[in-house]
Design an enzyme around this catalytic site. Structure first.
Site, mmCIF file in Angstrom:
data_model
loop_
_atom_site.group_PDB
_atom_site.id
_atom_site.type_symbol
_atom_site.label_atom_id
_atom_site.label_comp_id
_atom_site.label_asym_id
_atom_site.label_seq_id
_atom_site.Cartn_x
_atom_site.Cartn_y
_atom_site.Cartn_z
ATOM 1 N N ALA A 15 -32.040 16.753 55.021
ATOM 2 C CA ALA A 15 -31.147 17.819 55.508
ATOM 3 C C ALA A 15 -29.801 17.833 54.809
ATOM 4 O O ALA A 15 -28.965 18.682 55.099
ATOM 5 C CB ALA A 15 -30.945 17.658 57.017
ATOM 6 N N SER A 16 -29.579 16.907 53.863
ATOM 7 C CA SER A 16 -28.257 16.836 53.232
ATOM 8 C C SER A 16 -28.101 17.817 52.068
ATOM 9 O O SER A 16 -26.989 18.060 51.621
ATOM 10 C CB SER A 16 -27.997 15.404 52.728
ATOM 11 O OG SER A 16 -28.946 15.057 51.747
ATOM 12 N N GLY A 18 -30.111 21.232 49.505
ATOM 13 C CA GLY A 18 -31.199 22.159 49.159
ATOM 14 C C GLY A 18 -31.865 22.858 50.331
ATOM 15 O O GLY A 18 -31.206 23.391 51.232
ATOM 16 N N ILE A 19 -33.187 22.832 50.310
ATOM 17 C CA ILE A 19 -33.978 23.565 51.301
ATOM 18 C C ILE A 19 -33.753 22.990 52.706
ATOM 19 O O ILE A 19 -33.636 23.730 53.685
ATOM 20 C CB ILE A 19 -35.480 23.535 50.899
ATOM 21 C CG1 ILE A 19 -35.698 24.320 49.594
ATOM 22 C CG2 ILE A 19 -36.356 24.089 52.017
ATOM 23 C CD1 ILE A 19 -37.092 24.178 48.979
ATOM 24 N N GLY A 20 -33.665 21.663 52.817
ATOM 25 C CA GLY A 20 -33.454 21.035 54.125
ATOM 26 C C GLY A 20 -32.107 21.405 54.712
ATOM 27 O O GLY A 20 -31.992 21.677 55.914
ATOM 28 N N TYR A 156 -47.026 14.143 41.814
ATOM 29 C CA TYR A 156 -46.307 15.153 42.622
ATOM 30 C C TYR A 156 -47.291 16.200 43.147
ATOM 31 O O TYR A 156 -47.351 16.473 44.350
ATOM 32 C CB TYR A 156 -45.202 15.814 41.788
ATOM 33 C CG TYR A 156 -44.392 16.807 42.591
ATOM 34 C CD1 TYR A 156 -43.395 16.385 43.458
ATOM 35 C CD2 TYR A 156 -44.651 18.182 42.505
ATOM 36 C CE1 TYR A 156 -42.661 17.300 44.212
ATOM 37 C CE2 TYR A 156 -43.923 19.096 43.253
ATOM 38 C CZ TYR A 156 -42.929 18.647 44.101
ATOM 39 O OH TYR A 156 -42.214 19.556 44.860
HETATM 40 P P1 NAP Z 1 -32.978 18.535 46.865
HETATM 41 O O1 NAP Z 1 -31.922 19.575 46.842
HETATM 42 O O2 NAP Z 1 -32.954 17.463 45.849
HETATM 43 O O3 NAP Z 1 -33.009 17.876 48.340
HETATM 44 C C1 NAP Z 1 -33.857 16.792 48.633
HETATM 45 C C2 NAP Z 1 -33.499 16.228 50.005
HETATM 46 O O4 NAP Z 1 -34.392 15.143 50.303
HETATM 47 C C3 NAP Z 1 -32.087 15.683 50.050
HETATM 48 O O5 NAP Z 1 -31.526 15.981 51.318
HETATM 49 C C4 NAP Z 1 -32.271 14.168 49.927
HETATM 50 O O6 NAP Z 1 -31.191 13.539 50.583
HETATM 51 C C5 NAP Z 1 -33.617 13.996 50.677
HETATM 52 N N1 NAP Z 1 -34.308 12.763 50.271
HETATM 53 C C6 NAP Z 1 -34.760 12.431 49.037
HETATM 54 N N2 NAP Z 1 -35.307 11.202 49.064
HETATM 55 C C7 NAP Z 1 -35.222 10.766 50.346
HETATM 56 C C8 NAP Z 1 -35.601 9.565 51.012
HETATM 57 N N3 NAP Z 1 -36.165 8.536 50.338
HETATM 58 N N4 NAP Z 1 -35.363 9.434 52.341
HETATM 59 C C9 NAP Z 1 -34.759 10.456 53.014
HETATM 60 N N5 NAP Z 1 -34.373 11.607 52.450
HETATM 61 C C10 NAP Z 1 -34.591 11.753 51.127
HETATM 62 O O7 NAP Z 1 -34.447 19.204 46.731
HETATM 63 P P2 NAP Z 1 -35.128 20.443 47.461
HETATM 64 O O8 NAP Z 1 -35.571 21.374 46.404
HETATM 65 O O9 NAP Z 1 -34.302 20.952 48.575
HETATM 66 O O10 NAP Z 1 -36.428 19.706 48.021
HETATM 67 C C11 NAP Z 1 -36.876 19.837 49.353
HETATM 68 C C12 NAP Z 1 -38.395 19.892 49.365
HETATM 69 O O11 NAP Z 1 -38.820 21.092 48.709
HETATM 70 C C13 NAP Z 1 -39.073 18.744 48.621
HETATM 71 O O12 NAP Z 1 -40.129 18.248 49.401
HETATM 72 C C14 NAP Z 1 -39.593 19.385 47.340
HETATM 73 O O13 NAP Z 1 -40.754 18.738 46.869
HETATM 74 C C15 NAP Z 1 -39.886 20.791 47.832
HETATM 75 N N6 NAP Z 1 -39.950 21.811 46.770
HETATM 76 C C16 NAP Z 1 -38.853 22.081 45.989
HETATM 77 C C17 NAP Z 1 -38.957 23.045 44.990
HETATM 78 C C18 NAP Z 1 -37.768 23.395 44.087
HETATM 79 O O14 NAP Z 1 -37.981 24.088 43.053
HETATM 80 N N7 NAP Z 1 -36.562 23.035 44.442
HETATM 81 C C19 NAP Z 1 -40.164 23.728 44.789
HETATM 82 C C20 NAP Z 1 -41.248 23.427 45.599
HETATM 83 C C21 NAP Z 1 -41.124 22.476 46.592
HETATM 84 P P3 NAP Z 1 -30.561 12.094 50.254
HETATM 85 O O15 NAP Z 1 -30.389 11.998 48.781
HETATM 86 O O16 NAP Z 1 -29.280 12.117 51.050
HETATM 87 O O17 NAP Z 1 -31.532 11.117 50.805
#
Ligand code: NAP
Length: 272
Positions: A15-16, A18-20, A156
């Site tokens: 939740a910190s 991107g999408i979360g 992945y």
């Molecule tokens: P992001 O901006 O990098 O955000 C990732 C989030 O996951 C951050 O809040 C991070 O917070 C948390 N995180 C990562 N490792 C963690 C861990 N070990 N324990 C707890 N929290 C953790 O990426 P996003 O794009 O929003 O990704 C969210 C989801 O969307 C992912 O599952 C990704 O696979 C999926 N997705 C993304 C895309 C894309 O193009 N962006 C496309 C398809 C699917 P901390 O660093 O504070 O832990």
């Protein structure tokens, strides 16, 4: 900060950023209280404070590394007895570029834990209360990568395939229970994801990219109208998935390899 109002509670992982983070925003706007999970406690605290101020909801910060068994247990215990739990969003995730043999084995194992084991454990923790209340939803954030296999991204795609298939099975089991399950399968989304994995976005045409806000809006709207279990946001992405489904399986790997080579050549030209 403790959870205080009379709305249901949503637990969001990752939740910190991107999408979360955007789920936190839109779910708070709808009046849910929140439990926000990720590793970065300071960043989560800022997100929570901002949501509480702007939307008059309770936002609890629960820092945890969801690749660590004991920390997942702590989060699972927090929701297992939570009578007001109404939404679980398993969103935390990361990517790792490179051929499997050339990547860090510990990182690959962490990916399986974060994308597979943790969502299953948190779903199991949440279900008894959701079913008892006959309401609520589990959203598992998967990816359009779940529909393909991908050289250079093998683990992945495989972990996300698990998540999509798991959610489809779960949704079928939940029919008639009042509880929904959704596999949210975004395509390219503007977040920190690609920067964190050190990957280029070259090769993906601009029209394929979406904002995190649009992705989350599509997810919540689809839940509202009890739309398809597999939610693919964006017309371009839906057409791509349709094409993938019609394509011979062998062709998918060839196209993925071609795209990866193209990205590498663009990066080479740009001196990255
Ligand atoms: P992001 O901006 O990098 O955000 C990732 C989030 O996951 C951050 O809040 C991070 O917070 C948390 N995180 C990562 N490792 C963690 C861990 N070990 N324990 C707890 N929290 C953790 O990426 P996003 O794009 O929003 O990704 C969210 C989801 O969307 C992912 O599952 C990704 O696979 C999926 N997705 C993304 C895309 C894309 O193009 N962006 C496309 C398809 C699917 P901390 O660093 O504070 O832990």
């Amino acid at each position: 900060m403790s959870v205080s109002s009379d709305h249901g509670i949503a637990l969001i992982t990752g939740a910190s950023a991107g999408i979360g983070r955007e789920f936190g925003e839109q779910v708070a706007q709808r009046g849910y209280d929140l439990i926000l999970v990720s590793r970065d406690a300071a960043r989560l605290g800022e997100v929570a404070a901002s949501l509480e101020t702007r939307y008059d909801v309770g936002a609890e910060v629960l820092p945890a590394d969801l690749t660590v068994d004991a920390e997942v247990t702590r989060v699972a215990q927090r929701i297992a007895g939570e009578a007001r739990l109404a939404l679980l969003v398993n969103n935390a995730g990361f990517g790792a570029a490179g051929r499997l043999a050339a990547t860090d084995p510990a990182q690959q194992e962490a990916m399986v834990r974060l994308h597979v084991l943790t969502p299953v454990r948190l779903t199991l923790a949440a279900l008894p209360m959701l079913l008892r209340n006959r309401r609520g939803a589990v959203i598992n954030v998967s990816s359009i990568a779940s529909f393909v296999y991908s050289p250079g991204n093998a683990n992945y795609s495989a972990t996300k395939s698990y998540l999509t298939t798991f959610t489809e099975g779960l949704a079928a089991e939940l029919e008639g229970s009042g509880v929904q399950a959704q596999a949210l399968c975004p395509g390219f989304t503007h977040t920190e994801f690609h920067d964190r994995m050190g990957a280029s976005s070259a090769g993906a045409p601009a029209f394929m990219w979406m904002s995190a806000a649009s992705v989350v809006r599509a997810s919540l709207r689809s839940l509202d109208r009890r739309g398809p279990v597999v939610c693919v946001p964006g017309l371009g992405n839906r057409l791509l998935v349709l094409l993938i489904r019609l394509m011979p399986r062998r062709a998918i790997g060839r196209i993925a390899a071609w795209r990866r080579a193209r990205v590498a050549s663009v990066e080479g030209r740009e001196g990255r």
